[in-house]
Design a protein around this motif. Structure first.
Motif, PDB file in Angstrom:
ATOM      1  N   ARG A  39     -18.006 -17.102   1.163  1.00 63.02           N
ATOM      2  CA  ARG A  39     -18.230 -15.654   1.187  1.00 63.02           C
ATOM      3  C   ARG A  39     -19.547 -15.304   0.492  1.00 63.02           C
ATOM      4  NH1 ARG A  39     -14.618 -12.080   4.033  1.00 63.02           N
ATOM      5  NH2 ARG A  39     -12.828 -13.393   4.560  1.00 63.02           N
ATOM      6  N   ASP A  40     -19.829 -15.972  -0.622  1.00 61.06           N
ATOM      7  CA  ASP A  40     -21.065 -15.688  -1.349  1.00 61.06           C
ATOM      8  C   ASP A  40     -22.291 -16.067  -0.529  1.00 61.06           C
ATOM      9  OD1 ASP A  40     -19.626 -14.740  -3.491  1.00 61.06           O
ATOM     10  OD2 ASP A  40     -19.733 -16.605  -4.642  1.00 61.06           O
ATOM     11  N   VAL A  41     -22.230 -17.213   0.157  1.00 64.95           N
ATOM     12  CA  VAL A  41     -23.389 -17.697   0.910  1.00 64.95           C
ATOM     13  C   VAL A  41     -23.612 -16.876   2.176  1.00 64.95           C
ATOM     14  CG1 VAL A  41     -24.262 -19.637   2.264  1.00 64.95           C
ATOM     15  CG2 VAL A  41     -23.292 -20.036   0.000  1.00 64.95           C
ATOM     16  N   LEU A  42     -22.542 -16.601   2.917  1.00 67.81           N
ATOM     17  CA  LEU A  42     -22.700 -15.938   4.213  1.00 67.81           C
ATOM     18  C   LEU A  42     -22.880 -14.426   4.089  1.00 67.81           C
ATOM     19  CD1 LEU A  42     -20.132 -17.865   6.462  1.00 67.81           C
ATOM     20  CD2 LEU A  42     -22.607 -18.152   6.320  1.00 67.81           C
ATOM     21  N   GLY A  43     -22.293 -13.815   3.069  1.00 69.39           N
ATOM     22  CA  GLY A  43     -22.397 -12.367   2.937  1.00 69.39           C
ATOM     23  C   GLY A  43     -21.477 -11.656   3.911  1.00 69.39           C
ATOM     24  N   THR A  44     -21.855 -10.426   4.276  1.00 64.65           N
ATOM     25  CA  THR A  44     -21.018  -9.607   5.146  1.00 64.65           C
ATOM     26  C   THR A  44     -21.765  -9.268   6.430  1.00 64.65           C
ATOM     27  OG1 THR A  44     -21.782  -7.569   4.084  1.00 64.65           O
ATOM     28  CG2 THR A  44     -19.801  -8.617   3.177  1.00 64.65           C
ATOM     29  N   ALA A  45     -20.992  -8.989   7.471  1.00 59.44           N
ATOM     30  CA  ALA A  45     -21.590  -8.711   8.777  1.00 59.44           C
ATOM     31  C   ALA A  45     -22.337  -7.374   8.795  1.00 59.44           C
ATOM     32  CB  ALA A  45     -20.506  -8.729   9.852  1.00 59.44           C
ATOM     33  N   PRO A  82     -27.498  -6.426   7.448  1.00 55.54           N
ATOM     34  CA  PRO A  82     -28.351  -7.058   8.468  1.00 55.54           C
ATOM     35  C   PRO A  82     -29.191  -8.210   7.934  1.00 55.54           C
ATOM     36  CG  PRO A  82     -29.225  -4.901   7.837  1.00 55.54           C
ATOM     37  CD  PRO A  82     -27.868  -5.019   7.211  1.00 55.54           C
ATOM     38  N   ASP A  83     -29.366  -8.295   6.624  1.00 56.56           N
ATOM     39  CA  ASP A  83     -30.161  -9.371   6.048  1.00 56.56           C
ATOM     40  C   ASP A  83     -29.313 -10.577   5.637  1.00 56.56           C
ATOM     41  OD1 ASP A  83     -32.538  -7.905   6.282  1.00 56.56           O
ATOM     42  OD2 ASP A  83     -32.128  -6.853   4.395  1.00 56.56           O
TER      43      ASP A  83
END
Length: 304
Positions: free
Chosen positions: A177-183, A186-187
C-alpha cells in the motif's frame, strides 16, 4: 492477560479475491492440500503441529471483517484462532465434502483440516483446506515443510524450533500500500500502472472467436477439469532448439506456438493469454505462506 488483536489493510491481491468471494460465495477459491500418510498416525501430535503452523504464519489465523464498507485483516492471537481438525473413519466421500466447505472470511481462520483413516488403520489421508485469500501455489512448499517439522517435534514430545520469519503477510500488505499509493492520486505508482494496463488492453475482443463444443454457461460454477498436454523428449528438444535459434526462452516459444494454434483454429489475430507470476520479488517472502500470485495478460498479435 489477553493478547491484543492486530489489524492491517488487505493487500491488493486479497482485496480482489475478497470481492469475488463476497459476490459468489462458495468453494471455488478453496485450496485443498492432500497428503497420503502410511503407518501409525498420532492425531494429537498432528493437531498440535497444525496449531504450530497457524501460530507461525499469521495469515492462517486472520479474519477479514468489514467496517464502514472497507475490509480489514484482523489477525487473531494464536490462542484465540479456533482451528477445526476433524477425524473420520467413514467413506472417502467425507474428503469431498470437506473440500467443499465454505469459509466465513469475516470470522476466520481460513484453514481447517480433515483426517480420514481407511479401514485397517494404517492408511490415512490428511486434507488441509485453505482459502485462496491466505495461500497460493508457492505457499504449499513452506506449509508442508513446516507441518512435517512440527509433527516430528510433537511426536518426540517437544515443540518445533522454527527460524524466525523476517516478515509476516500483513507487513507485505502495508508495504504494498505504501509503495503503490492510491488510484485517485495521479502521481502514484498505482495510477501509472493502471494507466499502462488500460492502454495495453484497450479494445480487446469481447470473446475468443475459435469454435467451442458447447456454449459458455450464463453463471460460472465450481465444476471444472484439466486437460493434460504431454510433449515427448523429441518435441521438447525441438522447442529448446527453436528458442535458442530465436534468442528467446522456452516459455516464449511455447507461448508463440499456442497463439499461432489459436489463430489457426479461428481465434483471430488479437489474443489475450493469461500467465501466472509468483509475485514474490523479495527473498524475505520465499518461506512465507500467503497470497502473492498474480495473473498477467499477454496480448499477442499474430496478424504478421
Amino acid at each position: 492477560m489477553t493478547a491484543s488483536v492486530h489489524t492491517a489493510p488487505l493487500s491488493f491481491h486479497q482485496r480482489r479475491l475478497w470481492f469475488l468471494a463476497r459476490a459468489e460465495p462458495g468453494p471455488a477459491y478453496n485450496i485443498p492440500v492432500v497428503l497420503r500418510l502410511r503407518g501409525h498416525l498420532d492425531v494429537a501430535a498432528l493437531r498440535a503441529a497444525l496449531a504450530d503452523v497457524v501460530h507461525r504464519h499469521e495469515v492462517l489465523r486472520t479474519a477479514y471483517p468489514e467496517a464502514d464498507g472497507e475490509p480489514r485483516q484482523r489477525i487473531l492471537p494464536p490462542g484465540e484462532a479456533p482451528l477445526t481438525v476433524s477425524a473420520s473413519t467413514g467413506t472417502a466421500e467425507v474428503l469431498d465434502a470437506a473440500a467443499r466447505h465454505v469459509f466465513d472470511l469475516t470470522a476466520g481462520p481460513p484453514i481447517r483440516a480433515t483426517v480420514w483413516t481407511q479401514p485397517g488403520g494404517d492408511e490415512h489421508v490428511l486434507l488441509v483446506l485453505i482459502h485462496h485469500i491466505a495461500c497460493d501455489g508457492w505457499s504449499l512448499a513452506p506449509l508442508t515443510r513446516d507441518l512435517a517439522a512440527a509433527y516430528r517435534a510433537r511426536v518426540a514430545g517437544g515443540a518445533p524450533s522454527f527460524p524466525e520469519l523476517p516478515v509476516q503477510y500483513a507487513d507485505f500488505a502495508e508495504w504494498q500500500r505504501d509503495v503503490l499509493g492510491t488510484a485517485d492520486d495521479p502521481d502514484s505508482l498505482l495510477a501509472r500502472q493502471l494507466g499502462y494496463w488500460h492502454s495495453a488492453l484497450a479494445d480487446l475482443p469481447e470473446e475468443a472467436g475459435f469454435p467451442a463444443d458447447r456454449p459458455p454457461p450464463f453463471h460460472s460454477g465450481a465444476e471444472g477439469a484439466s486437460v493434460p498436454v504431454r510433449l515427448g523428449p523429441r518435441a521438447h528438444q525441438g522447442l529448446l532448439d527453436l528458442a535458442a535459434r530465436s534468442g528467446t526462452t522456452l516459455f516464449m516459444a511455447v507461448h508463440a506456438a499456442l497463439a499461432a494454434l489459436l489463430t489457426r483454429m479461428g481465434g483471430g489475430t488479437d489474443l489475450p493469454l493469461g500467465t501466472v507470476v509468483a509475485g514474490r520479488s523479495d527473498e524475505a517472502l520465499d518461506d512465507l505462506v500467503g497470497f502473492f500470485v498474480n495473473t498477467l495478460v499477454l496480448r499477442t498479435d499474430t496478424s504478421g
